[in-house]
Write an enzyme that holds these catalytic residues in place. Sequence first.
Site, PDB file in Angstrom:
ATOM      1  N   HIS A 153      10.159  -6.160 -42.131  1.00  0.00           N
ATOM      2  CA  HIS A 153      11.195  -6.212 -42.925  1.00  0.00           C
ATOM      3  C   HIS A 153      11.469  -4.635 -43.331  1.00  0.00           C
ATOM      4  O   HIS A 153      11.958  -4.227 -44.144  1.00  0.00           O
ATOM      5  CB  HIS A 153      11.220  -6.862 -44.059  1.00  0.00           C
ATOM      6  CG  HIS A 153      10.562  -8.541 -43.855  1.00  0.00           C
ATOM      7  ND1 HIS A 153      11.442  -9.378 -43.705  1.00  0.00           N
ATOM      8  CD2 HIS A 153       9.353  -8.874 -43.976  1.00  0.00           C
ATOM      9  CE1 HIS A 153      10.756 -10.324 -43.415  1.00  0.00           C
ATOM     10  NE2 HIS A 153       9.319 -10.133 -43.546  1.00  0.00           N
ATOM     11  N   SER A 274      25.675  20.522 -37.343  1.00  0.00           N
ATOM     12  CA  SER A 274      27.087  20.104 -37.897  1.00  0.00           C
ATOM     13  C   SER A 274      27.832  21.501 -38.182  1.00  0.00           C
ATOM     14  O   SER A 274      27.093  22.591 -38.513  1.00  0.00           O
ATOM     15  CB  SER A 274      26.837  19.571 -39.451  1.00  0.00           C
ATOM     16  OG  SER A 274      27.848  19.670 -40.217  1.00  0.00           O
ATOM     17  N   LYS A 280      22.020  20.689 -41.333  1.00  0.00           N
ATOM     18  CA  LYS A 280      22.006  19.287 -40.442  1.00  0.00           C
ATOM     19  C   LYS A 280      21.340  19.379 -39.173  1.00  0.00           C
ATOM     20  O   LYS A 280      21.701  20.578 -38.659  1.00  0.00           O
ATOM     21  CB  LYS A 280      23.336  18.410 -40.353  1.00  0.00           C
ATOM     22  CG  LYS A 280      24.012  18.095 -41.519  1.00  0.00           C
ATOM     23  CD  LYS A 280      23.222  16.725 -42.147  1.00  0.00           C
ATOM     24  CE  LYS A 280      23.471  15.589 -41.234  1.00  0.00           C
ATOM     25  NZ  LYS A 280      24.845  15.029 -41.429  1.00  0.00           N
ATOM     26  N   GLU A 287      21.754   8.399 -31.083  1.00  0.00           N
ATOM     27  CA  GLU A 287      22.957   7.535 -31.726  1.00  0.00           C
ATOM     28  C   GLU A 287      23.815   7.232 -30.379  1.00  0.00           C
ATOM     29  O   GLU A 287      24.332   5.984 -30.241  1.00  0.00           O
ATOM     30  CB  GLU A 287      23.640   8.303 -32.921  1.00  0.00           C
ATOM     31  CG  GLU A 287      23.019   8.437 -33.820  1.00  0.00           C
ATOM     32  CD  GLU A 287      23.532   9.351 -34.859  1.00  0.00           C
ATOM     33  OE1 GLU A 287      23.552   9.190 -35.996  1.00  0.00           O
ATOM     34  OE2 GLU A 287      24.030  10.552 -34.470  1.00  0.00           O
TER      35      GLU A 287
END
Length: 456
Positions: A153, A274, A280, A287
């Site tokens: 979980h 970024s 970043k 992704e």
Amino acid sequence: MWGGHFSRGPADAMQAINPSISVDRHLYRQDITGSRAHAAMLAACGIISKTDHEAILGGLKQIEQEISEGRFTFTDALEDIHMHVENRLAELIGDTAGRLHTARSRNDQVITDVRLFTREACANITSSTRRLQRALYTRADEHAETIMPGFTHLQPAQPVTLGHHLLAYMEMLARDAGRFADCSKRLNECPLGAAALAGTSFPIDRDMTAKTLGFTKPMGNSLDAVASRDFAVEFLAAGAILATHLSRLCEELINWSTPMWRFITLSEAFTTGSSIMPQKRNPDAAELVRGKTARITGSLMQMLTLLKSLPLAYNKDLQEDKEALLDVAHQLPLCLAAVEGMIADMQVHKERMHAAASSGYSTATDLADWLVQTLGIPFRQAHHITGKIVNIAEGKNIRLDELSLSDMQSIEPGITQDVFNRLSVEQSVASRMSYGGTAPYRIREQLRRWKRELDL
Ligand code: ARG
């Protein structure tokens, strides 16, 4: 090509919807290979002359060169790669070109091309999978003792080792490779010679073309040969499962690398910055793999839906089978290479993993197991006692192994100092000695197996 029976050309809308050349031009090598095998068989069976055979081979060779060197003109006026090759062959060798299509139809031709393509794609994907498995092996070997939280979980559940976690993906990938091997084996029968749907009246030798093209045998039913695409469904299903595995792994890399966890740092080679936020480092490759999995899964659905309700034998719907297939064959090796690179290059922050593994009372099960094994308490009751001890630790905001013996004895008087030999994450991991468990001893055992299986 069918001007004999037609008095007008296609409508503009027909001309726009009909061509498949933008997709099947990528099958030119398979198409020419199939034509070579067919021509050789026609000549061997005395259906075309030796001279014609040679002229055809010469023309095909030139066409192959023109296409591979980018000197070939593709046009939507010719529907597909088969028509392009045939048309160019006629320009090069004249009427003899028309003999190549004897005892053949585009229906058996196209699916021969696609089977050859899919067979190659299975081999490519398998070797990219092997490379990723090697990268996993190296990192699992390095981190057979590195402790991290194991989750259920997404809550810390019990400590495991990073090697154990990585080897879980090794198992999945091995099954993936097995699925592609099965697919490749099952698809490897030759449809060529089925002609349009019913076979042909020419005395062809289907064993010869099958053998020349590396197929195990000719397909036994000509209707099945031109109409079936279950091999493509199988390929896409194997692809969707593989992509799903990669996507799960990428999801983990994304979680692990967020500054809030900082279990790992992904290398600059697979991340981007970024344009506005200088701090970043975005896990773009991971992704993208996760994103491409949607597209790959969609391709499987597309193929299944394409076939549902399709009567035998060939229907033009089947022209829509290639885009998804070619796309998945192209995307999967990209995904595999990106994941391989991320795994090979990632920096592991052992101390962060260790700290997280020690949080969340992850050795509570070890305490319960100790109560069962040492005091003979039934597990359900031990679970209850442990829950109460965890409550005390929680109240004091300390780890289980930081509790005093008297705190523990206030819940279960039988507890002795010996329990503290079980409550560290190292002791917990080392105790998981059941076959396939997370104990470093068992991880080393599995690593030896993978070394053998992967030929390392
Ligand atoms: N372009 C077609 C395809 O991709 C080739 C086969 C055409 N056959 C036909 N009977 N129209 O499926």
